[in-house]
Write an enzyme that holds these catalytic residues in place. Sequence first.
Site, PDB file in Angstrom:
ATOM      1  N   HIS A 190     -11.509  -1.825   9.474  1.00  0.00           N
ATOM      2  CA  HIS A 190     -10.477  -2.589  10.177  1.00  0.00           C
ATOM      3  C   HIS A 190     -11.004  -3.084  11.525  1.00  0.00           C
ATOM      4  O   HIS A 190     -10.549  -4.107  12.040  1.00  0.00           O
ATOM      5  CB  HIS A 190      -9.234  -1.733  10.409  1.00  0.00           C
ATOM      6  N   LYS A 193      -9.267   1.147  -5.496  1.00  0.00           N
ATOM      7  CA  LYS A 193      -9.976   0.737  -4.289  1.00  0.00           C
ATOM      8  C   LYS A 193     -10.811   1.899  -3.758  1.00  0.00           C
ATOM      9  O   LYS A 193     -10.543   3.049  -4.116  1.00  0.00           O
ATOM     10  CB  LYS A 193      -8.989   0.229  -3.233  1.00  0.00           C
ATOM     11  N   HIS A 194     -11.867   1.640  -2.956  1.00  0.00           N
ATOM     12  CA  HIS A 194     -12.397   0.399  -2.414  1.00  0.00           C
ATOM     13  C   HIS A 194     -13.829   0.289  -2.932  1.00  0.00           C
ATOM     14  O   HIS A 194     -14.716   0.920  -2.353  1.00  0.00           O
ATOM     15  CB  HIS A 194     -12.406   0.407  -0.901  1.00  0.00           C
ATOM     16  N   ASP A 200       0.867  -1.186   0.000  1.00  0.00           N
ATOM     17  CA  ASP A 200       0.000   0.000   0.000  1.00  0.00           C
ATOM     18  C   ASP A 200       0.897   1.227   0.000  1.00  0.00           C
ATOM     19  O   ASP A 200       1.364   1.660   1.060  1.00  0.00           O
ATOM     20  CB  ASP A 200      -0.874   0.042   1.263  1.00  0.00           C
ATOM     21  N   ARG A 211      -7.002  10.640   2.094  1.00  0.00           N
ATOM     22  CA  ARG A 211      -6.607   9.571   1.168  1.00  0.00           C
ATOM     23  C   ARG A 211      -7.383   9.701  -0.146  1.00  0.00           C
ATOM     24  O   ARG A 211      -6.993   9.125  -1.153  1.00  0.00           O
ATOM     25  CB  ARG A 211      -6.884   8.197   1.793  1.00  0.00           C
ATOM     26  N   ASP A 222     -10.611  -6.756   0.033  1.00  0.00           N
ATOM     27  CA  ASP A 222      -9.851  -6.103   1.088  1.00  0.00           C
ATOM     28  C   ASP A 222      -9.459  -7.200   2.078  1.00  0.00           C
ATOM     29  O   ASP A 222      -9.931  -8.347   1.997  1.00  0.00           O
ATOM     30  CB  ASP A 222     -10.697  -5.012   1.747  1.00  0.00           C
TER      31      ASP A 222
END
Length: 449
Positions: A277, A264-265, A165, A234, A349
Amino acid sequence: MSGLKPLKKMKNRYYSILTLSAFILLLLLATGCNSNAATPSRTSAPAPSPATGAATEQPVTPSSSPAASQPPAAESSPAPFQAVDELTRKIAGMTLEEKIGQMLLVGIDGTTLEPEAKRMITEDKAGGIILYADNIKDLKGMVNLINALKKSNSANPAPLFMSVDQEGGKVSRMPKEYASIPSNGKVGRSNDTDAAGTMGKLLAREVLAAGFNMNFAPVLDINSNPDNPVIGDRSFGSSASIVSKLGVAEMNGIASEGVVPVVKHFPGHGDTAVDSHLDLPVVDKTAPQLAKLEWIPFQAAIKEQADAVMVAHILFPKIDPDSPASLSRMIIGDQLRGDMGYQGVVITDDLTMGAIMKHFDLGTAAIKTVNAGSDILLIAHGYENAQLARKALLQGVRGGMLDESRINESVYRILALKQKYRLTDKPVPVPDLTELNNEIKIWRSNLSK
């Protein structure tokens, strides 16, 4: 005289055969038995790759038809006259264990090649590795680790995906020897397509210098929810047009340097308020609502021949109330592959995130995501987790929960992508970063003006 009867019968049979053969010959001549005569039809398949082993520019041609998005399933013994390309023949010669291995992209522990990491490659046949910050201490150690991982793969049927990443900004894995690259958000504020394209090239050159060949970037999520704990800067911005324009430019920049970009995503992580996460985010949007915002950058990337798409662990109950996007046949199979016509590689993911592990058995999730249309399962943490997913897929095929033809489709896409980018397991030297770092600093300086 009775002793001559068998001989007479044999002569009569012989002349009958001659007469029948002559009749058939005359019939064939009359109907034109030559090279232009009709021949058995051949099943369409992708053209074989050049002798160098490089794939054509796009291994699979986009189509609005979901059926056209499926590569030919490899058969152990093809039917007569069936056109079979190089990859199909290769898959037919692979064991089930080798094929399942290609579908696993796994994380490892430590900064050197430890026994468990080596076993995942040599015994479990893992087709890809991802490195995180915990695996990277300095430039020399990172390169040595990557070279050792690749060397372990020498007996396997295809080179490794060596992935990372490296987005820029706060998601940067490169060690201190590299000049830093700012976030997508900063590039987005410039609204400069050329700057985003250059960013992609620089990111690719960073990872390529160390021996990586796949980068989980660009982020195509739209930063539409100020409470989002995981996207923020991001993202290139809060509008679909900016994210589409700059995201595609970065994607093309990465690809132009010979690194596989993974967008992504999907279907879009920008409107979540929960970090996947930690737990499973829920977005209460319909497909038409997603089509007006979240899907737009991904559709732009697909139009530009995106090679790989990462699917998020987000539950969209108005689309599929039972499965998050990463496990959903409705979202991956019907929408991404069907409605959008996407034919490239689908990567989940990390399946060891809280969004999956808190709500699903990992083995069940592995089977669900493959049946939904995923090609590569990212198992980023835990040797035992990688083992569990692998065993679940093997047992799924042997127990009838997964068709081996479905496995073959994924392996075909994976091998085609590795071939397209001409991946190898050749070691790389520890690079001199002086020139690259100077280019990053100049680009960064121009971006600030």
